[in-house]
Design a protein around this motif. Structure first.
Motif: not given
Length: 691
Positions: A127-135
């Protein structure tokens, strides 16, 4: 006023950047480039790690979570897979930067912030789990500050439960995460104690007395608790480090607990700790933190040391086999002034280019996280094999078995050959580090790139300087013997040291690759000699030697391409009349804690200077007897094959290679001994320690 101006400049940048809309404030190109990466091998219900890789442009810096007197820590807004949870970011040890009286906690080179992430249970493998970050962060030079941000994203591929973390194509990424993890401060397993007054913060940090401190500094996570720019006082009392830090003059805050980070040295090593109120002992032995074993001398002094070190390499045992080639070249140079100067310049160019190339590769490898030092190429089996085949070919040439098509080592010189001779001389010279080279080459690993490369180039100039002088000074050149039949005889005699060099390389091949590996290499070397003899016969008969030369070249290529995997000899402690123990950081700490004198002996099988020292000063009956009476603990480090622990120790001592000898007096500081040992030096040192 300058302090308030700098702080106001940062506050204004934050106000205009972080409070405004993201249109123009974030439209400019970032000066700190960020990327989000996920560690490989993440499994369902397990903890994995995310890395925010930060790359500041030259002259720019980012900030630690507590930036100090001015600046701003990173702000992170995560968008995570359902059921996942991000932990507290973990930062590497920062640097201190004092600007206009303001202390900043910064990163001026590439770094990575690691964030632990817990994955939910029951996720299917693959399974591919997306991770997003606003830095958001602040990028500054010493003059300006710019608020920056980036929208970062990555994917976590859930691995099967039985998949190794560094399997397959993920191994390079796993290696990078391992390097970043090593750069994090190690957590202290025992709590520290703190005593807070209106004027000072005093800390008692449990730290073994054997742990060396070079330019220590305490970074406090809580804001406004200490005066960041104030000088920090350090003292030792047994296995406790006592730190005293001044409090701010105004707006000082209090705290029930304290989280901090202790920088141990200038190489990014540190420990993290938590302090709670408690008794902090008074007194202790003050530490002079203004002095450092690794403080760098001025660049002109280092350049002079590199030049003298290169000059000395001309008489060191490592370089002696190449002296025969130089001698023939210099003897030929007497035939023509113009030819002598051209050949001298070509030889110098080859030496300097080789030193620059090796130095640049060394710096690049270390920048990439590799633990390597000077003469690193002789720790690679294929490089040693290539040198063995080259030494075999040169030996056959000196014996008259064949002549080079473009003579560089034969009686008729050429600029091409002189250049090649210079390359070879510098390459083979690297196992030696003389007394003057020790500080210069060690400093080259700590200096910026351009001054470091200047040191390597100056070393090459020192190696070539005697022959360059003879080429350009007629009075020196006229003192050389005139060309004649003696040169042929001299050439034959010079095959002896070159042949011995080939035998030494064969022995080193056996040590690095094992018996089967060495046998295959010797078979190819024998085939190369046969092919070169065939080349010589064709040359003497006036026939085309190209077929035999192609066969010789094919033999070399086949040897390097078809060799079996190297299986190094099983690690074992080398025979010694001294009672030696294998070196490790733990063994050194234990030995120093015993209260006995400690002798650290760093060597390698390919280092001829090491072997000479061992015969002259170390492996002696009087040394053994003096060590026995004084109770000296001997720790021996073998750097024949790459050993990160030994490389780290060498770097910490300001050395780029071996030999290295260090003496630890009971309860005293480390003393680095000369790289060329006299017969009675060690025995005398042990006798003084035993009194």
């Amino acid at each position: 006023m300058a302090q308030f101006f700098h702080a106001a400049l940062i506050a204004l940048a934050v106000l205009l950047g972080f409070s405004a809309s993201a249109s123009e404030a974030w439209g400019a190109q970032n000066h700190i480039h960020a990327r989000l990466l996920a560690a490989p091998g993440a499994k369902a219900g397990d903890k994995t790690v995310l890395a925010i890789e930060m790359k500041p442009e030259k002259g720019w810096h980012g900030y630690w979570l507590n930036p100090g007197d001015a600046g701003l820590g990173m702000q992170l807004d995560w968008t995570l897979p359902e059921g996942s949870e991000a932990g507290e970011p973990r930062y590497p040890v920062p640097h201190t930067l004092l600007v206009s009286g303001l202390m900043n906690h910064v990163y001026e080179s590439d770094y990575a912030v690691l964030v632990p992430l817990t994955l939910p249970e029951g996720i299917k493998a693959g399974t591919r789990l997306p991770v997003r970050l606003s830095a958001r962060w602040l990028a500054c030079t010493e003059q300006i500050c710019v608020p920056e941000q980036a929208e970062l994203a990555t994917e976590i591929v859930v691995a099967p439960a039985d998949t190794p973390a560094n399997a397959g194509s993920d191994a390079p990424l796993a290696k990078r995460f391992a390097k970043w993890t090593r750069q994090l401060p190690a957590p202290l397993d025992a709590p520290a104690r703190m005593a807070l007054t209106d004027k000072t913060l005093r800390l008692a940090i449990p730290l073994p007395a054997s742990v060396e401190l070079v330019h220590p500094h305490v970074f406090v996570r809580e804001d406004k608790l200490v005066d960041y720019a104030a000088a920090q006082e350090f003292a030792r009392k047994g296995d406790t480090l006592i730190v005293t830090i001044a409090r701010p003059d105004f707006a000082a805050r209090d705290a029930e607990t304290l989280e901090g980070l202790l920088r141990l040295d200038d190489f990014g090593n540190g420990i993290s700790f938590t302090a709670k109120p408690g008794a902090v002992p008074k007194g202790g032995t003050p530490l002079d933190t203004g002095k450092s074993a690794n403080a760098l001398p001025a660049l002109p002094w280092l350049l002079g040391a590199a030049l003298l070190g290169g000059l000395l390499l001309n008489v060191m045992p490592c370089v002696f086999p190449i002296l025969s080639l130089k001698a023939l070249s210099l003897a030929r140079a007497g035939e023509s002034t113009a030819h002598a100067r051209i050949e001298g310049l070509a030889y110098t160019g080859g030496v300097i280019l080789a030193c620059l190339g090796l130095g640049a590769l060394l710096l690049a490898l270390r920048a990439g996280g590799e633990q390597v030092g000077w003469a690193f190429q002789l720790q690679e089996p294929l490089v040693v094999v290539a040198l063995l085949l080259l030494a075999t070919a040169i030996t056959a040439n000196l014996l008259g078995a064949f002549e080079f098509a473009v003579p560089g080592f034969a009686s008729a010189g050429s600029p091409q050959g002189a250049f090649a001779t210079g390359l070879l001389a510098a390459f083979v010279a690297t196992p030696c580090t003389g007394p003057f080279m020790a500080s210069a080459m060690g400093a080259a690993l700590l200096l910026p790139v351009l001054p470091a490369l200047a040191l390597f180039a100056t070393l090459g100039l020192g190696i070539a300087l005697p022959f360059l002088a003879i080429a350009f000074v007629p009075a020196l050149r006229t003192r050389l013997p005139r060309p004649g039949r003696w040169m042929t005889t001299f050439r034959r005699w010079m095959a002896i040291p070159m042949g011995l060099t080939a035998l030494a390389l064969a022995w080193l091949t056996w040590k690095l690759g094992g018996s089967i590996y060495a046998s295959v290499v010797l078979l190819f070397a024998l085939m190369l000699v046969v092919a070169l003899i065939a080349v010589g016969r064709a040359q003497r008969r006036g026939r085309r030697a190209r077929p035999a030369a192609v066969l010789a070249l094919f033999d070399v290529v086949a040897c390097l391409a078809l060799l079996p995997a190297a299986t190094p000899m099983a690690a074992q402690e080398a025979a010694s009349i001294l009672d030696t123990r294998p070196f490790s950081a733990a063994a050194l700490a234990e030995a120093r804690a015993s209260g006995k004198p400690v002798f650290v002996w760093m060597t390698a099988d390919w280092c001829l200077t090491c072997k000479v020292n061992e015969q002259v000063a170390i492996e002696r009956e009087d040394t053994r007897e003096a060590f026995r009476k004084a109770g000296v603990v001997v720790l021996r480090g073998d750097w024949t094959r790459r050993d990160p622990a030994i490389t780290e120790y060498l770097t910490g001592m300001g050395a780029a290679g071996v030999p290295l000898y260090a003496w630890y007096a009971p309860g005293g500081e480390v003393e680095q001994l000369p790289q060329v040992l006299t017969p009675d030096l060690l025995a005398d040192r042990a006798e003084r320690s035993g009194r």
